[in-house]
Design an enzyme around this catalytic site. Structure first.
Site, PDB file in Angstrom:
ATOM      1  N   GLU A 267       3.310 -19.783  56.425  1.00 60.38           N
ATOM      2  CA  GLU A 267       4.225 -20.930  56.850  1.00 60.38           C
ATOM      3  C   GLU A 267       5.105 -20.605  58.112  1.00 60.38           C
ATOM      4  O   GLU A 267       4.941 -21.252  59.094  1.00 60.38           O
ATOM      5  CB  GLU A 267       5.401 -21.231  55.946  1.00 60.38           C
ATOM      6  CG  GLU A 267       4.781 -21.506  54.339  1.00 60.38           C
ATOM      7  CD  GLU A 267       4.260 -22.742  54.501  1.00 60.38           C
ATOM      8  OE1 GLU A 267       4.131 -23.718  55.195  1.00 60.38           O
ATOM      9  OE2 GLU A 267       3.100 -22.786  53.551  1.00 60.38           O
ATOM     10  N   TRP A 270       2.305 -21.613  60.668  1.00 62.97           N
ATOM     11  CA  TRP A 270       2.622 -23.025  61.062  1.00 62.97           C
ATOM     12  C   TRP A 270       3.565 -23.082  62.090  1.00 62.97           C
ATOM     13  O   TRP A 270       3.304 -24.000  63.045  1.00 62.97           O
ATOM     14  CB  TRP A 270       2.688 -23.855  59.771  1.00 62.97           C
ATOM     15  CG  TRP A 270       1.630 -24.344  59.039  1.00 62.97           C
ATOM     16  CD1 TRP A 270       1.320 -23.811  57.687  1.00 62.97           C
ATOM     17  CD2 TRP A 270       0.711 -25.245  59.324  1.00 62.97           C
ATOM     18  NE1 TRP A 270       0.190 -24.424  57.362  1.00 62.97           N
ATOM     19  CE2 TRP A 270      -0.395 -25.267  58.459  1.00 62.97           C
ATOM     20  CE3 TRP A 270       0.255 -26.091  60.635  1.00 62.97           C
ATOM     21  CZ2 TRP A 270      -1.317 -26.071  58.329  1.00 62.97           C
ATOM     22  CZ3 TRP A 270      -0.646 -26.831  60.446  1.00 62.97           C
ATOM     23  CH2 TRP A 270      -1.700 -27.042  59.397  1.00 62.97           C
ATOM     24  N   TRP A 298      -0.744 -50.223  66.659  1.00 60.73           N
ATOM     25  CA  TRP A 298       0.308 -49.929  65.625  1.00 60.73           C
ATOM     26  C   TRP A 298       0.878 -51.553  65.299  1.00 60.73           C
ATOM     27  O   TRP A 298       1.066 -52.063  66.226  1.00 60.73           O
ATOM     28  CB  TRP A 298       1.220 -49.111  65.809  1.00 60.73           C
ATOM     29  CG  TRP A 298       0.601 -47.691  65.974  1.00 60.73           C
ATOM     30  CD1 TRP A 298       0.199 -46.915  67.157  1.00 60.73           C
ATOM     31  CD2 TRP A 298       0.121 -46.565  65.129  1.00 60.73           C
ATOM     32  NE1 TRP A 298      -0.431 -45.806  66.847  1.00 60.73           N
ATOM     33  CE2 TRP A 298      -0.434 -45.525  65.691  1.00 60.73           C
ATOM     34  CE3 TRP A 298       0.272 -46.529  63.629  1.00 60.73           C
ATOM     35  CZ2 TRP A 298      -0.895 -44.596  64.963  1.00 60.73           C
ATOM     36  CZ3 TRP A 298      -0.119 -45.541  62.721  1.00 60.73           C
ATOM     37  CH2 TRP A 298      -0.698 -44.631  63.505  1.00 60.73           C
ATOM     38  N   ASN A 333       9.357 -30.577  52.318  1.00 62.45           N
ATOM     39  CA  ASN A 333       8.170 -30.551  53.125  1.00 62.45           C
ATOM     40  C   ASN A 333       7.117 -31.444  52.419  1.00 62.45           C
ATOM     41  O   ASN A 333       6.591 -32.321  53.111  1.00 62.45           O
ATOM     42  CB  ASN A 333       7.642 -29.239  53.390  1.00 62.45           C
ATOM     43  CG  ASN A 333       6.297 -29.134  54.051  1.00 62.45           C
ATOM     44  OD1 ASN A 333       6.481 -29.952  55.207  1.00 62.45           O
ATOM     45  ND2 ASN A 333       5.343 -28.978  53.530  1.00 62.45           N
ATOM     46  N   TRP A 351       3.766 -43.470  64.477  1.00 59.83           N
ATOM     47  CA  TRP A 351       4.213 -42.233  64.153  1.00 59.83           C
ATOM     48  C   TRP A 351       5.450 -41.990  64.983  1.00 59.83           C
ATOM     49  O   TRP A 351       6.198 -41.093  64.872  1.00 59.83           O
ATOM     50  CB  TRP A 351       3.147 -41.161  64.127  1.00 59.83           C
ATOM     51  CG  TRP A 351       2.396 -40.977  65.561  1.00 59.83           C
ATOM     52  CD1 TRP A 351       1.330 -41.468  65.782  1.00 59.83           C
ATOM     53  CD2 TRP A 351       2.843 -40.064  66.544  1.00 59.83           C
ATOM     54  NE1 TRP A 351       0.918 -40.883  67.100  1.00 59.83           N
ATOM     55  CE2 TRP A 351       1.799 -40.113  67.503  1.00 59.83           C
ATOM     56  CE3 TRP A 351       3.908 -39.254  66.802  1.00 59.83           C
ATOM     57  CZ2 TRP A 351       1.889 -39.335  68.832  1.00 59.83           C
ATOM     58  CZ3 TRP A 351       3.988 -38.756  67.872  1.00 59.83           C
ATOM     59  CH2 TRP A 351       2.837 -38.640  69.071  1.00 59.83           C
ATOM     60  N   TRP A 374       4.400 -35.095  62.181  1.00 60.32           N
ATOM     61  CA  TRP A 374       4.050 -36.420  62.251  1.00 60.32           C
ATOM     62  C   TRP A 374       2.671 -36.814  62.515  1.00 60.32           C
ATOM     63  O   TRP A 374       2.051 -37.565  61.993  1.00 60.32           O
ATOM     64  CB  TRP A 374       5.193 -37.300  63.227  1.00 60.32           C
ATOM     65  CG  TRP A 374       6.418 -37.477  62.346  1.00 60.32           C
ATOM     66  CD1 TRP A 374       7.511 -36.893  62.440  1.00 60.32           C
ATOM     67  CD2 TRP A 374       6.583 -38.754  61.510  1.00 60.32           C
ATOM     68  NE1 TRP A 374       8.320 -37.434  61.342  1.00 60.32           N
ATOM     69  CE2 TRP A 374       7.768 -38.681  61.066  1.00 60.32           C
ATOM     70  CE3 TRP A 374       5.629 -39.737  61.224  1.00 60.32           C
ATOM     71  CZ2 TRP A 374       8.219 -39.630  60.098  1.00 60.32           C
ATOM     72  CZ3 TRP A 374       6.158 -40.783  60.245  1.00 60.32           C
ATOM     73  CH2 TRP A 374       7.442 -40.606  59.713  1.00 60.32           C
TER      74      TRP A 374
HETATM   75  C1  LIG Z   1       6.684 -34.983  59.167  1.00 65.46           C
HETATM   76  C2  LIG Z   1       7.284 -33.766  59.257  1.00 65.46           C
HETATM   77  C3  LIG Z   1       8.315 -33.484  59.930  1.00 65.46           C
HETATM   78  C4  LIG Z   1       8.745 -32.134  60.043  1.00 65.46           C
HETATM   79  N1  LIG Z   1       9.774 -31.884  61.010  1.00 65.46           N
HETATM   80  C5  LIG Z   1      10.163 -30.568  60.923  1.00 65.46           C
HETATM   81  C6  LIG Z   1      11.072 -30.220  62.004  1.00 65.46           C
HETATM   82  O1  LIG Z   1      11.517 -31.124  62.736  1.00 65.46           O
HETATM   83  N2  LIG Z   1      11.767 -28.916  61.988  1.00 65.46           N
HETATM   84  C7  LIG Z   1      11.068 -28.105  61.070  1.00 65.46           C
HETATM   85  O2  LIG Z   1      11.511 -26.725  61.222  1.00 65.46           O
HETATM   86  N3  LIG Z   1      10.005 -28.169  60.178  1.00 65.46           N
HETATM   87  C8  LIG Z   1       9.608 -29.687  60.243  1.00 65.46           C
HETATM   88  N4  LIG Z   1       8.509 -29.839  59.314  1.00 65.46           N
HETATM   89  C9  LIG Z   1       7.866 -28.779  58.464  1.00 65.46           C
HETATM   90  C10 LIG Z   1       8.638 -28.677  57.173  1.00 65.46           C
HETATM   91  O3  LIG Z   1       8.651 -29.658  56.495  1.00 65.46           O
HETATM   92  C11 LIG Z   1       9.888 -27.841  57.384  1.00 65.46           C
HETATM   93  O4  LIG Z   1       9.788 -26.429  58.217  1.00 65.46           O
HETATM   94  C12 LIG Z   1      10.402 -27.158  55.863  1.00 65.46           C
HETATM   95  O5  LIG Z   1      10.476 -28.345  55.010  1.00 65.46           O
HETATM   96  C13 LIG Z   1      12.026 -26.590  55.955  1.00 65.46           C
HETATM   97  O6  LIG Z   1      12.299 -26.259  54.698  1.00 65.46           O
HETATM   98  P1  LIG Z   1      12.249 -24.600  54.397  1.00 65.46           P
HETATM   99  O7  LIG Z   1      13.049 -23.733  55.347  1.00 65.46           O
HETATM  100  O8  LIG Z   1      12.698 -24.422  52.961  1.00 65.46           O
HETATM  101  O9  LIG Z   1      10.745 -24.200  54.560  1.00 65.46           O
HETATM  102  P2  LIG Z   1       9.962 -22.910  53.592  1.00 65.46           P
HETATM  103  O10 LIG Z   1       8.728 -23.627  52.965  1.00 65.46           O
HETATM  104  O11 LIG Z   1      10.900 -21.924  52.925  1.00 65.46           O
HETATM  105  O12 LIG Z   1       8.939 -22.461  54.943  1.00 65.46           O
HETATM  106  C14 LIG Z   1       9.833 -21.243  55.800  1.00 65.46           C
HETATM  107  C15 LIG Z   1       9.751 -21.763  57.247  1.00 65.46           C
HETATM  108  O13 LIG Z   1       8.454 -21.961  57.868  1.00 65.46           O
HETATM  109  C16 LIG Z   1       8.367 -23.077  58.891  1.00 65.46           C
HETATM  110  N5  LIG Z   1       7.551 -24.049  58.207  1.00 65.46           N
HETATM  111  C17 LIG Z   1       7.313 -24.354  56.966  1.00 65.46           C
HETATM  112  N6  LIG Z   1       6.360 -25.287  56.856  1.00 65.46           N
HETATM  113  C18 LIG Z   1       6.141 -25.753  58.395  1.00 65.46           C
HETATM  114  C19 LIG Z   1       5.255 -26.519  58.888  1.00 65.46           C
HETATM  115  N7  LIG Z   1       4.442 -27.496  58.144  1.00 65.46           N
HETATM  116  N8  LIG Z   1       5.292 -26.811  60.328  1.00 65.46           N
HETATM  117  C20 LIG Z   1       6.241 -26.004  60.920  1.00 65.46           C
HETATM  118  N9  LIG Z   1       6.797 -24.962  60.456  1.00 65.46           N
HETATM  119  C21 LIG Z   1       6.971 -24.858  58.903  1.00 65.46           C
HETATM  120  C22 LIG Z   1       9.940 -23.364  58.676  1.00 65.46           C
HETATM  121  O14 LIG Z   1      10.383 -22.866  59.772  1.00 65.46           O
HETATM  122  C23 LIG Z   1      10.317 -22.920  57.512  1.00 65.46           C
HETATM  123  O15 LIG Z   1      11.716 -22.717  57.589  1.00 65.46           O
HETATM  124  C24 LIG Z   1       8.130 -31.067  59.360  1.00 65.46           C
HETATM  125  C25 LIG Z   1       6.989 -31.539  58.274  1.00 65.46           C
HETATM  126  C26 LIG Z   1       6.485 -32.670  58.343  1.00 65.46           C
HETATM  127  C27 LIG Z   1       5.525 -33.238  57.506  1.00 65.46           C
END
Ligand SMILES: Cc1cc2nc3c(=O)[nH]c(=O)nc-3n(C[C@H](O)[C@H](O)[C@H](O)COP(=O)(O)OP(=O)(O)OC[C@H]3O[C@@H](n4cnc5c(N)ncnc54)[C@H](O)[C@@H]3O)c2cc1C
Length: 462
Positions: A267, A270, A298, A333, A351, A374
């Site tokens: 993650e 990512w 759109w 997420n 989007w 997005w």
């Molecule tokens: C439409 C959409 C918009 C999003 N907008 C953001 C945003 O503005 N800021 C943001 O930090 N994340 C965003 N995410 C990714 C993800 O949803 C969040 O990082 C996550 O939900 C944060 O919760 P957590 O810290 O418990 O994540 P955990 O699941 O514990 O993951 C650990 C860390 O990994 C990173 N991470 C995890 N998944 C992703 C991912 N798919 N993309 C990038 N980094 C990731 C984050 O920094 C997160 O804190 C988005 C995802 C989607 C589908």
């Protein structure tokens, strides 16, 4: 031993911590005195990329930072206005001979860094910038031919294999020159904002470190099992701390590695994949990453978009997600993906409008990840879900919230309905529960419209 500089400015931006802060550490090593500095933005109306919860979190982070700096003998200097003007003034006033900062990851911050470096040349002072927000910079993980990866999995392999810098400690003292004027710590009034909804997580380094410790001891080992269950405390909840730099990604990585959750480390990859995409393809902020989908039509935002923004679509999982976001500044997420896909594939709304709405409400709003998320959901992004893979909100509920625990928490109208009523559209056009909205669209029908629209666009491009 004499140091290179007598006075240096450290400009805090998205690195609001003292522990393992690369540029701060370097400024303290190289300079007798350090001016810890933060610039407050001076907009005072609704902002496209931030909102009250995010700003409230920032206020708490700054309060904590100021307190921690004071504890080490220094003082945080706050000014408000244009970055170059204020830094230029401060450098002259304080006779600073260097400016230190950690590099930003988005194009706006990078542009300012370049302009600041030129200003430092004009002023005849040194400029030092450091990699800090990411484990690997955008040019460290490239394909064999030197071009950037466009797909996550091949990017993540070398990313995971590369050695990661170890975290350093916390400074012991900070000596700030006396007599420098400072604005007072900001509050929401600074931007004419008012807090709505519930309280968000507390901001600041201490709170962030407590969250990191809890995540490492309680959540990361079982991450793979629970990460897709929105009702469980299954994810780390550290995104706002990574965004604002109240924890160091180096420290988090090494602590998480000990938990042996490869999935969690992926993650973090990512996060850096999207930083890399934004760095090499900054046009994604305006355009579809995948050129095939540029110019895709759109629908105009209408009352359905308004219903989506309020969590009033009649689709329980969508409404629960939006209501969680409005109340807390966070959304799980899995639900972010379903909610974003619903806006783009069921309501056919651009989007870019969803991206902006999320930025205004998410405390963790991160330009690169939000844009990536997005575009992934819309089917237009780097390594996106192919346009024909359209998540069904009802079956997503069955897979990830079958008992409706998450839904019932955020949509109280549905507290007493039987589980199976949350897993399929209501029959006979009746609402699922009194007082709850009838679904505003028919998913099966909208899915076919989306498939036809993407297909037509592709044919027209040929
Ligand atoms: C439409 C959409 C918009 C999003 N907008 C953001 C945003 O503005 N800021 C943001 O930090 N994340 C965003 N995410 C990714 C993800 O949803 C969040 O990082 C996550 O939900 C944060 O919760 P957590 O810290 O418990 O994540 P955990 O699941 O514990 O993951 C650990 C860390 O990994 C990173 N991470 C995890 N998944 C992703 C991912 N798919 N993309 C990038 N980094 C990731 C984050 O920094 C997160 O804190 C988005 C995802 C989607 C589908």
């Amino acid at each position: 031993m004499s140091k290179n500089y007598s006075r240096a400015i450290h400009w805090f931006r998205r690195d609001l911590r003292l522990t393992d802060n690369t540029a701060l550490e370097a400024s303290l090593q190289e300079s007798d005195q350090v001016i810890p500095f933060y610039l407050l933005s001076n907009w005072t109306k609704e902002h496209l990329w931030t909102g009250p919860k995010r700003q409230q979190f920032l206020c708490e982070c700054l309060e904590s930072l100021a307190k921690n700096i004071k504890h080490l003998g220094g003082s945080l200097i706050l000014r408000q206005g244009d970055a170059l003007e204020e830094l230029g003034k401060l450098a002259k006033e304080s006779n600073a001979d260097a400016i230190f900062l950690n590099q930003d990851v988005d194009p706006f911050g990078k542009e300012t860094e370049q302009a600041l470096s030129r200003l430092c040349d004009e002023l005849g002072i040194a400029f030092h910038s450091f990699k800090d927000a990411a484990l690997h910079g955008p040019d460290e993980v490239l394909k064999g031919d030197g071009s950037p990866y466009r797909v996550y999995t091949p990017y993540s392999k070398p990313w995971l294999a590369l050695e990661k810098a170890k975290p350093k400690g916390k400074p012991r003292s900070i000596a700030t020159p006396a007599g420098l004027a400072s604005e007072k710590l900001p509050s929401l009034d600074t931007w004419n904002l008012k807090l709505d909804g519930m309280e968000t997580l507390p901001g600041g380094e201490k709170a962030a470190r407590a969250r990191m410790k809890a995540a490492v001891s309680e959540r990361i080992e079982t991450y793979e099992k629970y990460r897709d269950v929105p009702s469980a405390p299954g994810t780390s909840r550290l995104s706002q701390d990574l965004r604002w730099g109240t924890i160091s990604v180096r420290e988090l990585f090494h602590r998480a590695k000990e938990c042996r959750s490869q999935q969690y480390l992926k993650e973090l990859a990512w996060r850096e994949f999207y930083f890399t995409i934004l760095h090499h393809f900054p046009e994604v902020l305006e355009l579809e990453f995948n050129k095939d989908w540029r110019g895709l039509p759109w629908d105009e935002p209408d009352e359905k978009f308004e219903a989506w923004k309020k969590g009033q679509t009649g689709f329980p999982i969508i409404d629960a997600g939006i209501r969680e976001l409005l109340a807390t500044g966070f959304m799980h997420n899995r639900v972010r993906m379903v909610v974003a896909m619903f806006l783009t594939k069921d309501l056919h709304i651009d989007w870019r409008l969803g991206e902006q709405f999320f930025m205004q409400h998410l405390v963790d709003g991160e330009i690169a990840a939000n844009n990536g998320g997005w575009q992934w959901s819309a089917g237009t992004g780097a390594d996106a879900a192919p346009y024909f893979r359209i998540q069904n909100p009802w079956s997503q509920t069955k897979s990830h919230d079958a008992k409706g625990l998450y839904i019932r928490k955020w949509v109280p109208e549905l507290a007493d309905v039987p589980e199976k009523a949350l897993l399929a559209p209501p029959e006979n056009g009746q609402p699922i529960a009194p007082g709850y909205v009838i679904p505003i669209v028919d998913h099966s029908h909208e899915r076919l419209l989306t498939l036809a629209r993407f297909k037509k666009h592709r044919e027209e491009q040929r």
